[in-house]
Design a protein around this motif. Structure first.
Motif, PDB file in Angstrom:
ATOM      1  N   ARG A 112       0.879  -1.122   0.082  1.00 28.38           N
ATOM      2  CA  ARG A 112      -0.037   0.110  -0.111  1.00 28.38           C
ATOM      3  C   ARG A 112       0.930   1.218   0.056  1.00 28.38           C
ATOM      4  O   ARG A 112       0.478   2.114  -0.456  1.00 28.38           O
ATOM      5  N   GLU A 113       1.996   1.337   0.827  1.00 18.47           N
ATOM      6  CA  GLU A 113       2.729   2.448   1.117  1.00 18.47           C
ATOM      7  C   GLU A 113       3.594   2.633  -0.409  1.00 18.47           C
ATOM      8  O   GLU A 113       3.684   3.709  -0.684  1.00 18.47           O
ATOM      9  N   HIS A 114       4.091   1.652  -1.117  1.00 14.99           N
ATOM     10  CA  HIS A 114       5.100   1.812  -1.908  1.00 14.99           C
ATOM     11  C   HIS A 114       4.730   1.456  -3.330  1.00 14.99           C
ATOM     12  O   HIS A 114       5.368   2.293  -4.266  1.00 14.99           O
ATOM     13  N   LEU A 115       3.856   0.870  -3.701  1.00 16.89           N
ATOM     14  CA  LEU A 115       3.658   0.361  -5.020  1.00 16.89           C
ATOM     15  C   LEU A 115       3.012   1.515  -5.806  1.00 16.89           C
ATOM     16  O   LEU A 115       2.219   2.142  -5.027  1.00 16.89           O
ATOM     17  N   PRO A 116       3.338   1.843  -7.108  1.00 13.44           N
ATOM     18  CA  PRO A 116       2.765   3.070  -7.932  1.00 13.44           C
ATOM     19  C   PRO A 116       1.275   2.647  -8.191  1.00 13.44           C
ATOM     20  O   PRO A 116       0.903   1.488  -8.010  1.00 13.44           O
ATOM     21  N   SER A 117       0.496   3.690  -8.670  1.00 13.15           N
ATOM     22  CA  SER A 117      -0.845   3.450  -9.035  1.00 13.15           C
ATOM     23  C   SER A 117      -0.751   2.507 -10.152  1.00 13.15           C
ATOM     24  O   SER A 117       0.075   2.388 -11.060  1.00 13.15           O
ATOM     25  N   GLY A 163      -2.404 -18.654   4.317  1.00 20.06           N
ATOM     26  CA  GLY A 163      -1.330 -19.120   3.383  1.00 20.06           C
ATOM     27  C   GLY A 163       0.039 -18.459   3.292  1.00 20.06           C
ATOM     28  O   GLY A 163       0.314 -17.921   4.238  1.00 20.06           O
ATOM     29  N   MET A 164       0.736 -18.466   2.308  1.00 21.48           N
ATOM     30  CA  MET A 164       1.993 -18.026   2.085  1.00 21.48           C
ATOM     31  C   MET A 164       2.201 -16.814   1.115  1.00 21.48           C
ATOM     32  O   MET A 164       3.101 -16.278   0.728  1.00 21.48           O
ATOM     33  N   PHE A 165       0.883 -16.640   0.297  1.00 21.32           N
ATOM     34  CA  PHE A 165       1.358 -15.865  -0.834  1.00 21.32           C
ATOM     35  C   PHE A 165       0.349 -14.765  -1.021  1.00 21.32           C
ATOM     36  O   PHE A 165      -0.787 -14.656  -0.854  1.00 21.32           O
ATOM     37  N   VAL A 166       0.941 -13.690  -1.785  1.00 24.37           N
ATOM     38  CA  VAL A 166       0.151 -12.600  -2.323  1.00 24.37           C
ATOM     39  C   VAL A 166       0.262 -12.375  -3.890  1.00 24.37           C
ATOM     40  O   VAL A 166       1.531 -12.488  -4.307  1.00 24.37           O
ATOM     41  N   TRP A 167      -1.023 -12.042  -4.611  1.00 30.68           N
ATOM     42  CA  TRP A 167      -0.858 -12.049  -6.010  1.00 30.68           C
ATOM     43  C   TRP A 167      -0.724 -10.528  -6.452  1.00 30.68           C
ATOM     44  O   TRP A 167      -1.796 -10.019  -6.111  1.00 30.68           O
ATOM     45  N   VAL A 168       0.059  -9.884  -7.230  1.00 29.31           N
ATOM     46  CA  VAL A 168       0.283  -8.814  -7.584  1.00 29.31           C
ATOM     47  C   VAL A 168      -0.154  -8.706  -9.169  1.00 29.31           C
ATOM     48  O   VAL A 168       0.700  -9.226  -9.640  1.00 29.31           O
ATOM     49  N   GLU A 169      -0.796  -8.014  -9.526  1.00 29.52           N
ATOM     50  CA  GLU A 169      -1.267  -7.481 -11.055  1.00 29.52           C
ATOM     51  C   GLU A 169      -0.798  -6.049 -11.249  1.00 29.52           C
ATOM     52  O   GLU A 169      -1.391  -4.943 -10.429  1.00 29.52           O
ATOM     53  N   GLY A 170      -0.104  -5.829 -12.394  1.00 25.54           N
ATOM     54  CA  GLY A 170       0.171  -4.509 -12.776  1.00 25.54           C
ATOM     55  C   GLY A 170      -0.826  -4.055 -14.056  1.00 25.54           C
ATOM     56  O   GLY A 170      -1.777  -4.755 -14.263  1.00 25.54           O
ATOM     57  N   ASP A 184      10.158   0.647  -6.430  1.00 27.77           N
ATOM     58  CA  ASP A 184      11.061   1.708  -7.401  1.00 27.77           C
ATOM     59  C   ASP A 184      11.066   1.310  -8.702  1.00 27.77           C
ATOM     60  O   ASP A 184      11.197   1.949  -9.809  1.00 27.77           O
ATOM     61  N   LEU A 185      11.308  -0.183  -9.017  1.00 25.63           N
ATOM     62  CA  LEU A 185      11.614  -0.821 -10.241  1.00 25.63           C
ATOM     63  C   LEU A 185      10.580  -0.761 -11.028  1.00 25.63           C
ATOM     64  O   LEU A 185      10.386  -0.576 -12.380  1.00 25.63           O
ATOM     65  N   CYS A 186       9.137  -1.078 -10.400  1.00 25.83           N
ATOM     66  CA  CYS A 186       7.851  -1.019 -11.021  1.00 25.83           C
ATOM     67  C   CYS A 186       7.620   0.343 -11.533  1.00 25.83           C
ATOM     68  O   CYS A 186       7.135   0.485 -12.627  1.00 25.83           O
ATOM     69  N   GLY A 187       7.851   1.157 -10.940  1.00 19.97           N
ATOM     70  CA  GLY A 187       7.467   2.679 -11.169  1.00 19.97           C
ATOM     71  C   GLY A 187       8.619   3.178 -12.313  1.00 19.97           C
ATOM     72  O   GLY A 187       8.112   4.078 -13.096  1.00 19.97           O
ATOM     73  N   ALA A 188       9.688   2.642 -12.351  1.00 25.55           N
ATOM     74  CA  ALA A 188      10.721   2.918 -13.351  1.00 25.55           C
ATOM     75  C   ALA A 188      10.849   2.383 -14.674  1.00 25.55           C
ATOM     76  O   ALA A 188      11.438   2.370 -15.549  1.00 25.55           O
TER      77      ALA A 188
END
Length: 392
Positions: A307-312, A322-329, A387-391
């Motif tokens: 919530r704090e770091h990922l870009p919009s 469980g052990m996992f979170v799934w992130v979609e861009g 940071d890498l996702c945003g760049a």
């Protein structure tokens, strides 16, 4: 001379996941959200040593001898307690102790799959299971799914269109997405399964790692005669115990046990005896409670960091366990291209495309595992990744 390799062996060569894990073994400094394994700090070494001593004192050298293929009787008894808590009331003589959850899955495949057989899986699904199915010569087909799991209408269409040998489901805290199939969806899927008389393999190895919300009955309880239920102690006790528990329909059990006798004869009696002692002990229950508390805190830290770091433009699942979170861009986000840069920056993850049966999988997702990374490194690792996702 040209070596002869079976079609099954050729279908399961090492892939990108194996390459990533090889890299991580050589670079212990990397903050890894890639490994779906227990936290080494939570593996109960001292407790295992004490239980091993207890087992030898109680059972003597019989704990070191060959045993029954179906399982060590004290562990079969303890398994019934565990299963009843999940809504599984199968007759005790249909329970089998396998060599890990993966061993149980392999045995089920031997009993159910001929070359060319069709296996239906969720989209996405657990990648190593797809390798197992293909090693048996199966054709693996993904079925459209949503946040509640596999879609009943899509499953019905797939079962109507072709003969299917098996449907493979992870209804609770799914690997890779962390999602849980609702009770309503379980009932809907069971109705489709019963109408088509198809066998479901329910992979339920994460069920004990619940951090919030109310437990749901296993899918097995909705279609017991059509379901192979698989669970294990790898996530809550120790993977090296290689102790899985399977509940099999009566018509499959005899075939599974006969084939297991030809593979490894039985699961280790000694390991089964330790597992039985763990399950009946107060110290074992306290260890599981500690694991749940620790992993729950890690999950909270991970989602807070996202919530704090990922870009919009990025979203993620909020699993109850469980052990996992799934992130979609965004649609133009390419996790496969990002991975190399992330490793160079000291962070690892698994691209979501590795968890699809189809070759043309979407590339805009990531699987993040929080279990094996230290609590103190979660925020820093996600900040680097963000940071890498945003760049990009």
């Amino acid at each position: 001379m040209t070596a002869v390799i079976s079609r099954g062996a050729a279908a399961v060569r090492s892939g990108p996941i194996d390459d990533i894990f090889t890299t991580l073994a050589l670079r212990p400094e990397v903050i890894s959200f890639a490994v779906g394994a227990p936290d080494p700090a939570l593996l109960p070494g001292q407790l295992m040593a004490a239980l091993a001593t207890e087992v030898i004192a109680e059972h003597g050298t019989s704990a070191l001898q060959y045993g029954m293929t179906r399982g060590f009787p004290p562990l079969l008894d303890q398994a019934q307690v565990l299963l009843r808590e999940r809504g599984i009331t199968s007759p005790a003589d249909l329970t089998h102790i396998a060599t890990g959850g993966s061993g149980a899955l392999h045995s089920a495949c031997m009993a159910l799959l001929d070359p060319g057989a069709v296996v239906l899986v969720e989209t996405p699904t657990y990648g190593p299971a797809v390798k197992v199915f293909r090693s048996h010569g199966a054709v693996v087909t993904g079925v459209e799914s949503d946040i509640d799991g596999i879609l009943p209408a899509a499953l019905d269409v797939a079962l109507t269109r072709q003969e299917v040998a098996m449907v493979y489901l992870l209804p609770t805290f799914q690997n890779p997405t962390g999602r849980t199939m609702s009770a309503v969806r379980r009932q809907q899927i069971a109705e489709v399964v019963l109408r088509h008389s198809v066998t479901v393999v329910e992979d339920d190895v994460y069920v004990d790692l619940r951090y919030r919300g109310d437990p749901l009955p296993a899918f097995w309880s909705y279609a017991p005669h059509n379901t192979v239920y698989i669970t294990s102690l790898s996530k809550t006790v120790a993977p090296a115990l290689r102790t899985g528990i399977a509940v099999l329909p009566e018509h499959l059990l005899e075939h599974v046990l006969a084939m297991k006798q030809g593979i490894d004869m039985q699961t280790s009696t000694f390991n089964q005896a330790i597992a039985a002692a763990f399950l009946r002990s107060a110290a074992g229950a306290a260890h599981v409670a500690l694991a749940i508390e620790s992993y729950g805190a890690k999950l909270a830290a991970l989602t807070a960091a996202l919530r704090e770091h990922l870009p919009s433009g990025f979203s993620w699942t909020e699993p109850e366990g469980g052990m996992f979170v799934w992130v979609e861009g965004p649609a133009d986000f390419d996790a496969e291209l990002l991975l190399g840069r992330a490793l160079d920056a000291g962070v690892a993850f698994l691209p979501g495309s590795m968890f699809y049966a189809a070759a043309d999988a979407p590339r805009n997702s990531m699987r993040l595992s929080f279990a094996n990374v230290s609590h103190s490194e979660i925020d820093r690792g996600i900040a680097i990744l963000a940071d890498l996702c945003g760049a990009r």
